[in-house]
Design an enzyme around this catalytic site. Sequence first.
Site, PDB file in Angstrom:
ATOM      1  N   HIS A   1     -29.927  14.248 -39.747  1.00  0.00           N
ATOM      2  CA  HIS A   1     -28.511  13.805 -39.231  1.00  0.00           C
ATOM      3  C   HIS A   1     -28.607  13.392 -38.015  1.00  0.00           C
ATOM      4  O   HIS A   1     -27.801  12.147 -37.667  1.00  0.00           O
ATOM      5  CB  HIS A   1     -27.813  15.042 -39.392  1.00  0.00           C
ATOM      6  CG  HIS A   1     -27.457  15.367 -40.864  1.00  0.00           C
ATOM      7  ND1 HIS A   1     -26.655  16.813 -41.054  1.00  0.00           N
ATOM      8  CD2 HIS A   1     -27.961  15.138 -41.887  1.00  0.00           C
ATOM      9  CE1 HIS A   1     -26.562  16.923 -42.333  1.00  0.00           C
ATOM     10  NE2 HIS A   1     -27.465  15.898 -42.866  1.00  0.00           N
TER      11      HIS A   1
ATOM     12  N   ASP B   1     -31.793  17.649 -42.301  1.00  0.00           N
ATOM     13  CA  ASP B   1     -30.591  17.847 -41.241  1.00  0.00           C
ATOM     14  C   ASP B   1     -31.082  17.232 -39.810  1.00  0.00           C
ATOM     15  O   ASP B   1     -31.681  16.096 -39.912  1.00  0.00           O
ATOM     16  CB  ASP B   1     -30.265  19.254 -41.045  1.00  0.00           C
ATOM     17  CG  ASP B   1     -28.896  19.506 -40.833  1.00  0.00           C
ATOM     18  OD1 ASP B   1     -28.428  18.978 -39.828  1.00  0.00           O
ATOM     19  OD2 ASP B   1     -28.152  20.147 -41.379  1.00  0.00           O
TER      20      ASP B   1
END
Length: 423
Positions: free
Chosen positions: A271, A237
């Site tokens: 991300h 992430d």
Amino acid sequence: MEAVLKRIRAPQFRNRVFDITKYGAVAGQDASEAIAKAIDACTKDGGGRVLVPRGDFLTGPVHLKSHVNLHLDEGSTLLFSNDPKRYLPVVYTRFEGTECMNFSPLIYAFEQTGIAVTGTGMLDGQADETHWWDWKSRGSSEKLVAMGEKDVPVAQRVFGEGEFLRPNFFQPYRCTNVLIEGVSIRNSPMWELNPVLCENVTVRGVKIDSHGPNNDGCDPECCKNVLIEQCVFSTGDDCIAIKSGRNRDGRRVNRPSENIIVRDCSMKDGHGGVSLGSECSGGIRNIYIDKCRMDSPHLNNALRIKTNTYRGGVMENVFFTNTTVGQVAENIVEVTYYYSETGGDKEGRGGPFKPLVRNVVLENIASQQSKRAVNFRGYDNAPIIGIRVSRCTFDNVAEANVVEYVEGLKLEDVKRNGQPMEK
């Protein structure tokens, strides 16, 4: 940034060593009790170093206490149990920006001062597709958010067994003078480093390689005076995500994240290299990202600021400087008010709280490959205010910029694909 640096001081510890093997720890066996005994002895004696020597040691949750430095020697590994029952009873914690009573984080400290995790050893959460990570689609996060919206007292927001909310790896909560230095971290159930409501935090030389769902690298929440430097992130992430609470519960706590420096770090998969939000209801301000390196086809954005009308909050004074970006999959910089809200509002526009992002500076950024250089999306009734892009070069950009409802966008000596970048 220099003024903030002067306020941040890593804690110092007495030159006393409490070797966990002296308290009964044996390599290859469960050392939970020995670690707890060493920590108790250390804090009662006035502090020092709780030593994990070379070898593999099994453990359940580790609860740090004031003036204790948990130090992992070279060649040492702490292997944390992946049996959820080991992380009971529940403790006062946060799950994705909402306070609750839930499983203990793997390493936890509550209202302590002068704590550290240091050394060159490995922290292994032993999470995988059949332990912890498979809870992503089973967790009761919407139930928790609903409790926050109704102001249910935190003591009554009891989760834990049967609710499938994963614990974070290391969470100091309401602590002061925190140091995480040198260690490597892998296979976390969820976020790796998550200081909450802490002040004076140093994260230095940490190596994080954990690719499970929601495996953010370092998430300071509602923290003041934080330095993150010389770290390497490859995550499932955001590499770094700065946060300040979610929706009504974040507004109830009402503490910003402020005075945070990220410098000389390397970001690989993730991300975002550095993200602000999405949990930002308490506000985020005075953020400095300097002299970093970001490069991976599996890194979506270099800098991302994300919010919506449920989060609200003000994010301001963000400085992204002197950074080289190799390849990213999406944008070099994204500022969006359209972050999707749990419950079906994919554009995040259905709430009553207008977000505000203002005073963002991009200076001396050079990138080699991306889908877009910038993606700025405000609202017609709530624009992004004041973005300055100066002395930046964006090469091999595949698509045109997106700029919607930005007031005060300034471009100074900016090139996109070798040509002056237009607004």
